[in-house]
Design an enzyme around this catalytic site. Structure first.
Site, PDB file in Angstrom:
ATOM      1  N   GLN A  11       8.932  -5.928   7.729  1.00 13.72           N
ATOM      2  CA  GLN A  11       9.305  -5.465   6.391  1.00 13.72           C
ATOM      3  C   GLN A  11       9.471  -3.941   6.341  1.00 13.72           C
ATOM      4  O   GLN A  11      10.500  -3.423   5.897  1.00 13.72           O
ATOM      5  CB  GLN A  11       8.190  -5.920   5.439  1.00 13.72           C
ATOM      6  CG  GLN A  11       8.276  -5.397   4.060  1.00 13.72           C
ATOM      7  CD  GLN A  11       7.278  -6.073   3.131  1.00 13.72           C
ATOM      8  OE1 GLN A  11       7.682  -6.710   2.180  1.00 13.72           O
ATOM      9  NE2 GLN A  11       5.995  -5.945   3.400  1.00 13.72           N
ATOM     10  N   TYR A  61      -0.321  -7.721  13.541  1.00 11.11           N
ATOM     11  CA  TYR A  61      -0.596  -9.107  13.163  1.00 11.11           C
ATOM     12  C   TYR A  61      -0.963  -9.030  11.685  1.00 11.11           C
ATOM     13  O   TYR A  61      -1.995  -8.446  11.325  1.00 11.11           O
ATOM     14  CB  TYR A  61      -1.766  -9.644  14.001  1.00 11.11           C
ATOM     15  CG  TYR A  61      -2.168 -11.058  13.647  1.00 11.11           C
ATOM     16  CD1 TYR A  61      -1.860 -12.119  14.496  1.00 11.11           C
ATOM     17  CD2 TYR A  61      -2.863 -11.333  12.474  1.00 11.11           C
ATOM     18  CE1 TYR A  61      -2.231 -13.420  14.179  1.00 11.11           C
ATOM     19  CE2 TYR A  61      -3.228 -12.620  12.141  1.00 11.11           C
ATOM     20  CZ  TYR A  61      -2.914 -13.658  12.996  1.00 11.11           C
ATOM     21  OH  TYR A  61      -3.276 -14.942  12.671  1.00 11.11           O
ATOM     22  N   TYR A 125      -8.780  -9.470   9.665  1.00 16.06           N
ATOM     23  CA  TYR A 125      -7.608  -8.577   9.654  1.00 16.06           C
ATOM     24  C   TYR A 125      -8.058  -7.126   9.441  1.00 16.06           C
ATOM     25  O   TYR A 125      -7.665  -6.226  10.193  1.00 16.06           O
ATOM     26  CB  TYR A 125      -6.647  -9.023   8.545  1.00 16.06           C
ATOM     27  CG  TYR A 125      -5.530  -8.047   8.252  1.00 16.06           C
ATOM     28  CD1 TYR A 125      -4.448  -7.902   9.115  1.00 16.06           C
ATOM     29  CD2 TYR A 125      -5.550  -7.264   7.087  1.00 16.06           C
ATOM     30  CE1 TYR A 125      -3.417  -6.995   8.830  1.00 16.06           C
ATOM     31  CE2 TYR A 125      -4.523  -6.371   6.806  1.00 16.06           C
ATOM     32  CZ  TYR A 125      -3.467  -6.239   7.674  1.00 16.06           C
ATOM     33  OH  TYR A 125      -2.455  -5.345   7.385  1.00 16.06           O
ATOM     34  N   LYS A 129      -7.698  -4.018  12.103  1.00 16.87           N
ATOM     35  CA  LYS A 129      -6.916  -2.822  11.791  1.00 16.87           C
ATOM     36  C   LYS A 129      -7.780  -1.564  11.914  1.00 16.87           C
ATOM     37  O   LYS A 129      -7.314  -0.528  12.373  1.00 16.87           O
ATOM     38  CB  LYS A 129      -6.332  -2.932  10.375  1.00 16.87           C
ATOM     39  CG  LYS A 129      -5.239  -3.988  10.203  1.00 16.87           C
ATOM     40  CD  LYS A 129      -3.948  -3.673  10.917  1.00 16.87           C
ATOM     41  CE  LYS A 129      -3.201  -2.502  10.340  1.00 16.87           C
ATOM     42  NZ  LYS A 129      -1.898  -2.268  11.019  1.00 16.87           N
TER      43      LYS A 129
HETATM   44  N1  LIG Z   1       2.505  -6.031   4.053  1.00 18.71           N
HETATM   45  C1  LIG Z   1       1.550  -5.375   3.393  1.00 18.71           C
HETATM   46  O1  LIG Z   1       1.283  -5.634   2.199  1.00 18.71           O
HETATM   47  C2  LIG Z   1       0.770  -4.285   4.075  1.00 18.71           C
HETATM   48  C3  LIG Z   1      -0.245  -3.631   3.365  1.00 18.71           C
HETATM   49  C4  LIG Z   1      -0.948  -2.614   3.992  1.00 18.71           C
HETATM   50  C5  LIG Z   1      -0.659  -2.266   5.289  1.00 18.71           C
HETATM   51  N2  LIG Z   1       0.311  -2.927   5.970  1.00 18.71           N
HETATM   52  C6  LIG Z   1       0.584  -2.518   7.348  1.00 18.71           C
HETATM   53  O2  LIG Z   1       1.908  -2.021   7.379  1.00 18.71           O
HETATM   54  C7  LIG Z   1       2.497  -2.282   8.648  1.00 18.71           C
HETATM   55  C8  LIG Z   1       3.833  -2.993   8.452  1.00 18.71           C
HETATM   56  O3  LIG Z   1       3.627  -4.201   7.752  1.00 18.71           O
HETATM   57  P1  LIG Z   1       4.835  -5.179   7.443  1.00 18.71           P
HETATM   58  O4  LIG Z   1       4.606  -5.740   6.087  1.00 18.71           O
HETATM   59  O5  LIG Z   1       6.127  -4.529   7.766  1.00 18.71           O
HETATM   60  O6  LIG Z   1       4.524  -6.313   8.511  1.00 18.71           O
HETATM   61  P2  LIG Z   1       5.460  -7.510   9.038  1.00 18.71           P
HETATM   62  O7  LIG Z   1       6.651  -7.663   8.146  1.00 18.71           O
HETATM   63  O8  LIG Z   1       4.568  -8.665   9.261  1.00 18.71           O
HETATM   64  O9  LIG Z   1       5.992  -6.966  10.432  1.00 18.71           O
HETATM   65  C9  LIG Z   1       5.156  -6.888  11.547  1.00 18.71           C
HETATM   66  C10 LIG Z   1       5.980  -6.466  12.721  1.00 18.71           C
HETATM   67  O10 LIG Z   1       5.124  -6.462  13.867  1.00 18.71           O
HETATM   68  C11 LIG Z   1       5.811  -7.094  14.923  1.00 18.71           C
HETATM   69  N3  LIG Z   1       4.850  -7.647  15.886  1.00 18.71           N
HETATM   70  C12 LIG Z   1       3.878  -8.578  15.661  1.00 18.71           C
HETATM   71  N4  LIG Z   1       3.217  -8.825  16.801  1.00 18.71           N
HETATM   72  C13 LIG Z   1       3.780  -8.034  17.761  1.00 18.71           C
HETATM   73  C14 LIG Z   1       3.536  -7.838  19.140  1.00 18.71           C
HETATM   74  N5  LIG Z   1       2.573  -8.506  19.785  1.00 18.71           N
HETATM   75  N6  LIG Z   1       4.319  -6.947  19.818  1.00 18.71           N
HETATM   76  C15 LIG Z   1       5.297  -6.274  19.196  1.00 18.71           C
HETATM   77  N7  LIG Z   1       5.580  -6.406  17.879  1.00 18.71           N
HETATM   78  C16 LIG Z   1       4.830  -7.283  17.174  1.00 18.71           C
HETATM   79  C17 LIG Z   1       6.628  -8.183  14.245  1.00 18.71           C
HETATM   80  O11 LIG Z   1       7.642  -8.629  15.119  1.00 18.71           O
HETATM   81  P3  LIG Z   1       8.209 -10.156  14.999  1.00 18.71           P
HETATM   82  O12 LIG Z   1       9.026 -10.151  13.756  1.00 18.71           O
HETATM   83  O13 LIG Z   1       9.008 -10.322  16.223  1.00 18.71           O
HETATM   84  O14 LIG Z   1       6.994 -11.025  14.931  1.00 18.71           O
HETATM   85  C18 LIG Z   1       7.161  -7.398  13.056  1.00 18.71           C
HETATM   86  O15 LIG Z   1       8.265  -6.612  13.445  1.00 18.71           O
HETATM   87  C19 LIG Z   1       1.453  -3.085   9.428  1.00 18.71           C
HETATM   88  O16 LIG Z   1       0.705  -2.180  10.211  1.00 18.71           O
HETATM   89  C20 LIG Z   1       0.543  -3.649   8.357  1.00 18.71           C
HETATM   90  O17 LIG Z   1      -0.758  -3.873   8.837  1.00 18.71           O
HETATM   91  C21 LIG Z   1       1.041  -3.932   5.403  1.00 18.71           C
END
Ligand SMILES: NC(=O)c1ccc[n+]([C@@H]2O[C@H](COP(=O)([O-])OP(=O)(O)OC[C@H]3O[C@@H](n4cnc5c(N)ncnc54)[C@H](OP(=O)(O)O)[C@@H]3O)[C@@H](O)[C@H]2O)c1
Length: 289
Positions: A11, A61, A125, A129
């Protein structure tokens, strides 16, 4: 400036890729199939060969509830994977900007959370993190920056806004948690902030969320209000407040996650975008307003 982005298919990664070339960055982003961050040798080889100025790690993750049953996998990606990236950065003297989360806190103080406040994750989780953050601080020192964010939504992927827009048309009644408070954050805004941070000499930990705080229920009410016209008279679900205890999800979430963003404001020279303005901008972008 050359940026290596991990997590480009996610995302936040999507929003970063969309904006980087307009801002004259050269951005390289391997897909997970080509490069799994749990593969230490591959990660180090890629970073030392590519020699980026900055690595942004948005890979994680992120299946918060499933992590309760997949602890090993969550730690392999969110902790060991981050250590691999940090080691690669150290070897090639690249700067690392790593994305983390409000879930490292319990959110019980009811006060806006500052970077130095004590952490106490309530979930697998959150613990995984936090372990990743610790590796960034330990391995990268002042070449590392941990950017914590929260309640993200963007064009791509599954998030609260997309889920609400879908369920408004499918359900008669929707029960939404009204005793957990967040600062909903538009991933498009965060991507711009992160690209600004690439050019700024800042290290340590930084809280980055949109401004203001709201319960998930009130956030859903606002999404419904702003999107009502696009439903063109079709019935929309009735929203009912509920409690986190009632919902009883596998992973516990923080109660009150709003961030104190004064460090971010000082670093950028501007205050974060308000959550309502950000939501309106996002809904216009996806054609819902
Ligand atoms: N979403 C939220 O509300 C939220 C809130 C606070 C913080 N965050 C943090 O913000 C960051 C981005 O979140 P997001 O919402 O963009 O997450 P997301 O949409 O779930 O994307 C996660 C990304 O990580 C990749 N990934 C997962 N396992 C991997 C591995 N083993 N090797 C390489 N790439 C891997 C995924 O690739 P694939 O698509 O190929 O699986 C995807 O590109 C993360 O650090 C998350 O913890 C998110």
């Amino acid at each position: 400036m050359k940026i290596l982005l991990f997590g480009g298919s996610g995302q936040l990664g999507f929003e970063l890729k969309k904006r980087a070339s307009d801002l004259d960055f050269e951005l390289v982003s391997p897909v997970t199939k080509e490069l799994d961050i749990t593969d230490r040798d591959q990660v180090i080889k890629l970073i030392t060969t590519l020699k980026p100025t900055t690595v942004i790690n948005s890979a994680a993750y992120t299946a918060v509830d499933r992590a309760e049953e997949e602890q090993e996998r969550a730690f392999a990606i969110n902790a060991d994977g981050v250590r691999n990236i940090a080691e690669g950065c150290k070897k090639s003297d690249a700067r690392l900007i790593h994305i983390s989360t409000d879930y490292v806190f319990d959110g019980l103080s009811g006060q806006a959370l500052a970077e130095g406040d004590p952490t106490r994750p309530l979930s697998v989780y959150g613990r995984s993190k936090l372990a990743g953050e610790d590796y960034v601080r330990e391995v990268c020192g002042d070449r590392g920056l941990v950017v914590r964010t929260q309640a993200l939504y963007g064009q791509k992927g599954v998030n609260f806004v997309h889920t609400m827009l879908k369920l408004f048309g499918e359900r008669d009644v929707l029960k939404i948690v009204n005793d957990q408070y967040v600062s909903p954050t538009w991933a498009g805004w965060l991507a711009e902030v992160l690209l600004d941070l690439v050019r700024l000499p800042v290290s340590g930990t930084l809280h980055a969320s949109c401004d203001g705080v709201v319960s998930w229920f009130d956030f859903a009410v606002e999404i419904q209000r702003l999107s009502a016209e696009s439903f063109e008279g079709r019935p929309m679900a009735v929203l009912e407040p509920t409690t986190a205890a009632d919902l009883n999800r596998p992973a516990k979430r923080p109660t009150f996650s709003a961030f104190d963003t004064s460090r971010l404001t000082a670093v950028l020279g501007r205050a974060p975008m308000g959550w309502r303005t950000a939501l309106e901008t996002f809904l216009s972008e996806i054609g819902v307003r």
